[in-house]
Design a protein around this motif. Structure first.
Motif, short mmCIF file in Angstrom:
data_model
loop_
_atom_site.label_atom_id
_atom_site.label_comp_id
_atom_site.label_asym_id
_atom_site.label_seq_id
_atom_site.Cartn_x
_atom_site.Cartn_y
_atom_site.Cartn_z
N UNK A 142 -25.44 -38.29 18.96
CA UNK A 142 -25.45 -37.45 17.78
C UNK A 142 -26.30 -36.20 17.98
N UNK A 143 -27.43 -36.36 18.68
CA UNK A 143 -28.30 -35.22 18.97
C UNK A 143 -27.59 -34.20 19.84
N UNK A 144 -26.87 -34.71 20.84
CA UNK A 144 -26.12 -33.82 21.73
C UNK A 144 -25.00 -33.11 20.98
N UNK A 145 -24.32 -33.84 20.08
CA UNK A 145 -23.24 -33.24 19.31
C UNK A 145 -23.76 -32.13 18.41
N UNK A 197 -23.83 -24.19 14.64
CA UNK A 197 -23.40 -23.54 13.41
C UNK A 197 -22.62 -24.45 12.47
N UNK A 198 -22.43 -25.68 12.87
CA UNK A 198 -21.64 -26.61 12.06
C UNK A 198 -22.56 -27.62 11.39
N UNK A 199 -22.85 -27.41 10.11
CA UNK A 199 -23.77 -28.29 9.39
C UNK A 199 -23.17 -29.68 9.18
N UNK A 200 -21.83 -29.80 9.24
CA UNK A 200 -21.19 -31.10 9.05
C UNK A 200 -21.45 -32.03 10.23
N UNK A 201 -21.82 -31.46 11.37
CA UNK A 201 -22.09 -32.27 12.55
C UNK A 201 -23.59 -32.40 12.83
N UNK A 202 -24.39 -31.90 11.92
CA UNK A 202 -25.84 -31.96 12.13
C UNK A 202 -26.36 -33.38 11.96
N UNK A 203 -25.74 -34.13 11.06
CA UNK A 203 -26.14 -35.52 10.80
C UNK A 203 -24.90 -36.39 10.82
N UNK A 222 -22.22 -39.26 9.64
CA UNK A 222 -21.64 -39.59 8.35
C UNK A 222 -20.33 -38.88 8.12
N UNK A 223 -20.18 -37.70 8.69
CA UNK A 223 -18.94 -36.94 8.54
C UNK A 223 -17.99 -37.21 9.70
N UNK A 224 -16.75 -36.79 9.53
CA UNK A 224 -15.78 -36.92 10.61
C UNK A 224 -16.29 -36.20 11.85
N UNK A 225 -16.13 -36.82 12.99
CA UNK A 225 -16.60 -36.24 14.24
C UNK A 225 -17.91 -36.82 14.73
N UNK A 226 -18.54 -37.68 13.92
CA UNK A 226 -19.84 -38.26 14.31
C UNK A 226 -19.70 -39.73 14.68
N UNK A 227 -18.49 -40.15 15.01
CA UNK A 227 -18.25 -41.55 15.34
C UNK A 227 -17.82 -41.72 16.79
N UNK A 228 -18.07 -42.90 17.31
CA UNK A 228 -17.66 -43.25 18.66
C UNK A 228 -16.23 -43.76 18.58
N UNK A 229 -15.27 -42.87 18.73
CA UNK A 229 -13.87 -43.23 18.56
C UNK A 229 -13.40 -44.21 19.63
N UNK A 230 -13.93 -44.08 20.82
CA UNK A 230 -13.52 -44.98 21.90
C UNK A 230 -13.94 -46.41 21.59
N UNK A 231 -15.18 -46.57 21.12
CA UNK A 231 -15.66 -47.91 20.77
C UNK A 231 -14.84 -48.49 19.63
#
Length: 258
Positions: A210-213, A219-225, A227-236
């Protein structure tokens, strides 16, 4: 969230729960899993096991086979009132349930409603308006919809071993998806149908991920923390669902991150 290497069939994850939910009910195969806590904890991965192939008469997988008898002295006016109340629910048509089906299965609806009330800690015969709505106009229509999906799933695999059925429930935060799925699991277990669930909250990126993302998208506040789409381990998440769907043999197991 920290994920350690699996050792002797178990592993541990550090999970911080958010309000976002996405529950997948795995019908027929794996065992029922407990509801997850709302605080950060360290707990082992749950291991689910495939059940023996159920028989229709024993487990009542097909709704029409659940001929649960009503009490002989059932009050007719009460039954008619319950029928009218169920049929007035907003989800009935969306769930593909007709008035005639409810009428034919009314004793079953009441039996299941009484079990749900027991699970939820309600006094069935003196439920409040909200409690009655939850049982008969929300939970049970969804439950019968799930049974319809199971029936179609089994029919599509007629003559062969059907894999577990995976269903996803997605809705706004805080609307009660986790409680709904938990109650459906318990009700399925009560009927002899094995079920399990996983939440999208189980598949957040690790803290390092998450820190790396966040650093890669300043500039994307949705990926700062998370909980939002894009912050999940899709492979797992994909691997876990595939493992659960692979539980086709009695006794086979799969580890589920919690």
């Amino acid at each position: 969230m920290q994920l350690r290497q699996q050792q002797q069939g178990t592993c541990r994850r550090d999970i911080r729960r958010s309000h976002a939910r996405y529950q997948c009910a795995i019908a027929r195969g794996p065992a029922c899993l407990p509801q997850q806590p709302t605080t950060t904890v360290l707990r082992p991965v749950a291991r689910v096991q495939a059940a023996n192939p159920p028989t229709q008469a024993k487990n009542g997988i097909i709704a029409s086979s659940w001929k649960l008898s009503a009490t002989a002295d059932a009050n007719v006016s009460v039954q008619e009132s319950l029928l009218d109340y169920i049929c007035a629910g907003p989800l009935l048509a969306a769930a593909g349930i007709t008035v005639d089906q409810v009428k034919q299965e009314l004793p079953t609806w009441e039996k299941l409603g009484r079990q749900l009330a027991l699970q939820l800690g309600f006094n069935h015969d003196s439920m409040s308006g909200i409690e009655r709505l939850r049982v008969y106009q929300y939970y049970l229509p969804v439950f019968f919809w799930v049974q319809q999906q199971m029936q179609q799933h089994k029919a599509a695999h007629a003559g062969q071993q059907a894999p577990p059925l995976v269903l996803g429930i997605s809705a706004p935060q805080g609307c009660g998806k986790s409680t709904l799925v938990e109650q459906l699991e318990q009700l399925s277990t009560w009927l002899g149908v094995t079920a399990a669930s996983v939440s999208i909250d189980d598949f957040y990126l690790t803290n390092a991920g998450q820190t790396a993302l966040s650093a890669a998208n300043p500039g994307n506040r949705l990926l700062a923390l998370r909980g939002n789409a894009g912050t999940h381990d899709l492979e797992l998440g994909s691997q876990t669902l595939q493992q659960l769907k692979g539980l086709t043999q009695p006794g086979s197991t799969a580890a589920v991150p919690r």
